[in-house]
Design an enzyme around this catalytic site. Structure first.
Site, PDB file in Angstrom:
ATOM      1  N   CYS A   1       3.104 -69.792   9.637  1.00  0.00           N
ATOM      2  CA  CYS A   1       4.178 -69.277   8.798  1.00  0.00           C
ATOM      3  C   CYS A   1       4.956 -68.159   9.479  1.00  0.00           C
ATOM      4  O   CYS A   1       6.032 -67.778   9.009  1.00  0.00           O
ATOM      5  CB  CYS A   1       3.605 -68.788   7.467  1.00  0.00           C
ATOM      6  SG  CYS A   1       3.117 -70.132   6.364  1.00  0.00           S
TER       7      CYS A   1
ATOM      8  N   LYS B   1       8.635 -68.926  10.377  1.00  0.00           N
ATOM      9  CA  LYS B   1       9.661 -69.099   9.354  1.00  0.00           C
ATOM     10  C   LYS B   1      10.936 -68.332   9.704  1.00  0.00           C
ATOM     11  O   LYS B   1      10.892 -67.249  10.285  1.00  0.00           O
ATOM     12  CB  LYS B   1       9.145 -68.606   7.986  1.00  0.00           C
ATOM     13  CG  LYS B   1       8.066 -69.476   7.393  1.00  0.00           C
ATOM     14  CD  LYS B   1       7.549 -68.920   6.095  1.00  0.00           C
ATOM     15  CE  LYS B   1       8.536 -69.113   4.965  1.00  0.00           C
ATOM     16  NZ  LYS B   1       7.932 -68.823   3.639  1.00  0.00           N
TER      17      LYS B   1
ATOM     18  N   SER C   1      16.172 -69.205  -7.473  1.00  0.00           N
ATOM     19  CA  SER C   1      15.278 -68.137  -7.914  1.00  0.00           C
ATOM     20  C   SER C   1      14.229 -67.766  -6.876  1.00  0.00           C
ATOM     21  O   SER C   1      13.364 -66.928  -7.153  1.00  0.00           O
ATOM     22  CB  SER C   1      14.576 -68.547  -9.213  1.00  0.00           C
ATOM     23  OG  SER C   1      13.744 -69.678  -8.992  1.00  0.00           O
TER      24      SER C   1
ATOM     25  N   ASP D   1      11.716 -69.336  -6.061  1.00  0.00           N
ATOM     26  CA  ASP D   1      10.391 -69.694  -6.557  1.00  0.00           C
ATOM     27  C   ASP D   1       9.668 -70.545  -5.524  1.00  0.00           C
ATOM     28  O   ASP D   1      10.234 -70.922  -4.492  1.00  0.00           O
ATOM     29  CB  ASP D   1      10.496 -70.423  -7.900  1.00  0.00           C
ATOM     30  CG  ASP D   1       9.447 -69.949  -8.896  1.00  0.00           C
ATOM     31  OD1 ASP D   1       8.309 -69.693  -8.463  1.00  0.00           O
ATOM     32  OD2 ASP D   1       9.764 -69.839 -10.087  1.00  0.00           O
ATOM     33  N   ASP D   2       8.400 -70.858  -5.799  1.00  0.00           N
ATOM     34  CA  ASP D   2       7.562 -71.492  -4.786  1.00  0.00           C
ATOM     35  C   ASP D   2       7.813 -72.983  -4.618  1.00  0.00           C
ATOM     36  O   ASP D   2       7.539 -73.548  -3.559  1.00  0.00           O
ATOM     37  CB  ASP D   2       6.086 -71.246  -5.121  1.00  0.00           C
ATOM     38  CG  ASP D   2       5.714 -69.788  -4.968  1.00  0.00           C
ATOM     39  OD1 ASP D   2       5.785 -69.285  -3.834  1.00  0.00           O
ATOM     40  OD2 ASP D   2       5.382 -69.142  -5.974  1.00  0.00           O
TER      41      ASP D   2
ATOM     42  N   ASP E   1       6.352 -78.186   3.317  1.00  0.00           N
ATOM     43  CA  ASP E   1       6.028 -77.116   4.258  1.00  0.00           C
ATOM     44  C   ASP E   1       5.460 -77.722   5.535  1.00  0.00           C
ATOM     45  O   ASP E   1       4.622 -78.618   5.473  1.00  0.00           O
ATOM     46  CB  ASP E   1       5.009 -76.153   3.654  1.00  0.00           C
ATOM     47  CG  ASP E   1       5.269 -74.710   4.059  1.00  0.00           C
ATOM     48  OD1 ASP E   1       5.512 -74.475   5.251  1.00  0.00           O
ATOM     49  OD2 ASP E   1       5.230 -73.831   3.177  1.00  0.00           O
TER      50      ASP E   1
ATOM     51  N   GLY F   1       4.458 -91.075   4.968  1.00  0.00           N
ATOM     52  CA  GLY F   1       5.032 -89.953   5.687  1.00  0.00           C
ATOM     53  C   GLY F   1       6.096 -90.375   6.668  1.00  0.00           C
ATOM     54  O   GLY F   1       6.605 -91.506   6.624  1.00  0.00           O
ATOM     55  N   HIS F   2       6.442 -89.470   7.569  1.00  0.00           N
ATOM     56  CA  HIS F   2       7.474 -89.729   8.568  1.00  0.00           C
ATOM     57  C   HIS F   2       7.117 -88.974   9.838  1.00  0.00           C
ATOM     58  O   HIS F   2       6.613 -87.842   9.787  1.00  0.00           O
ATOM     59  CB  HIS F   2       8.843 -89.267   8.056  1.00  0.00           C
ATOM     60  CG  HIS F   2       9.964 -89.594   8.989  1.00  0.00           C
ATOM     61  ND1 HIS F   2      10.343 -90.886   9.257  1.00  0.00           N
ATOM     62  CD2 HIS F   2      10.780 -88.791   9.714  1.00  0.00           C
ATOM     63  CE1 HIS F   2      11.365 -90.876  10.111  1.00  0.00           C
ATOM     64  NE2 HIS F   2      11.641 -89.614  10.401  1.00  0.00           N
ATOM     65  N   SER F   3       7.380 -89.594  10.993  1.00  0.00           N
ATOM     66  CA  SER F   3       7.043 -88.965  12.271  1.00  0.00           C
ATOM     67  C   SER F   3       8.165 -89.185  13.271  1.00  0.00           C
ATOM     68  O   SER F   3       8.839 -90.218  13.257  1.00  0.00           O
ATOM     69  CB  SER F   3       5.732 -89.549  12.819  1.00  0.00           C
ATOM     70  OG  SER F   3       5.853 -90.952  13.010  1.00  0.00           O
TER      71      SER F   3
END
Length: 340
Positions: A12, A15, A42, A44-45, A62, A132-134
């Site tokens: 993290c 970021k 906002s 928010d998470d 993430d 997913g994607h790669s």
């Protein structure tokens, strides 16, 4: 070719800074959908989308590049970090999609181990891996797009703390500082192990406990550090009073801060809070802990005062480092968002 040597930053701590993001997001064209209960406006998470009287979807994403040598450990940490936003909103995880960037020249065994580690955490969370994607990239990166659900009447926002509330932090601080020490080859094995165990730890267990109490606000503490996430919780409405002596801290993290081991992300967090907080009463080492970027950090809860002790004891049964770190007060016009 070494796995971690491919990366210029990780976790993290990679970021984009909050100052830079705020300016970019404010310029985006916006379509308003009345079913979108929580968007990016906002801070928010996660996003929340209303489906019915009983159900809303929670959506978050993430990913980041590695911060540890072992690919499987990296996969576990990245998955735990991505799942955390669902828990912070008070939700239940349903399923996730893998997000993968991987160098074409790197041995695919590393990719296999990353995905295995992530799958282990999804299994622990009782969440389905749905695809997913790669893509190929210069650096390995991994994370999840996660979908969860919640009763629309039980959403826990990050900015709805109430005066009188008690603040609880469920994980110890210092992950970024310890990882900086690891990169500088000055960290002890004990400190490194403690940081990895903390990063791998799902916030699922603390979240399950908090749902039984009057939690007025919650957020997970990640790359913006405790102070920036706390400022988002205060949101100009209240003042958070934090007792730095009560902060849970990972082994040796304070020592590394005293030795001036800092991170670029921590400095970005400091710059964002410049002029918004008085740090004169706080030692330079503790300041670094407050700004330190946390990869897969803990939950910061704002709990009704008559239930805070019971909530803490329930959480401590599985997360013993959890601690009460402060209170929420009425904010007057001349008060800062946070008092230390």
């Amino acid at each position: 070719m070494d796995f971690l040597s491919q990366c210029t930053s990780g976790g993290c701590g990679a970021k984009i800074g909050p100052n830079e993001l705020a300016g970019l997001l404010n310029e985006l064209p916006v379509f308003t959908d009345e079913r979108l209960l929580v968007g990016f406006d906002s801070s928010d998470d996660a996003a929340v989308y209303h489906l019915s009287e009983e159900t809303a979807l929670i959506s978050t994403v993430d990913f980041f590049s590695p911060m540890v040598e072992d690919p499987k450990t990296f996969g576990r940490i990245a998955a735990a970090n991505a799942l955390s936003d669902i828990y912070a909103m008070g939700g239940e995880v349903l399923f996730a999609l893998n997000l993968v960037c991987f160098p074409e020249t790197l041995d695919k065994k590393y990719l296999s181990e990353i995905l295995y580690g992530g799958a282990e955490k999804l299994k622990e969370a009782q969440a389905s891996l749905a695809g997913g994607h790669s893509i190929y990239d210069h650096e390995p990166k991994y994370g999840l797009a996660v979908t969860g659900k919640i009763d629309p009447q039980k959403i826990i926002h990050n900015n709805t703390a109430q005066p009188g509330d008690i603040l609880i932090l469920t994980k110890a601080l210092g992950v970024g500082l310890i990882q900086a020490a690891v990169r500088g080859q000055v960290a002890s094995k004990e400190a490194e192990k403690a940081a990895i165990q903390s990063m791998e730890r799902l916030n699922k267990y603390a979240a399950e406990k908090m749902r039984k109490f009057s939690v007025h606000a919650c957020t997970d503490v990640t790359g913006f550090g405790l102070l920036v996430h706390a400022a988002e919780m205060a949101d100009t409405k209240v003042t958070l009073v934090i007792d730095t002596e009560q902060l849970p801290v990972l082994p040796e993290a304070y020592h590394y801060a005293e030795e001036f081991l800092a991170t670029a992300a921590g400095e970005r967090n400091r710059q964002f809070m410049a002029g918004k907080i008085d740090l004169t009463s706080v030692s330079p080492a503790y300041q670094e802990l407050l700004f330190d970027p946390q990869t897969s950090g803990g939950l910061l809860l704002s709990v009704a005062p008559d239930q805070a002790e019971a909530c803490l004891k329930a959480i401590q049964k599985e997360d013993p480092v959890a601690a009460i770190i402060g209170t929420v007060c009425e904010r007057t016009m001349d008060q800062p968002l946070i008092i230390l």
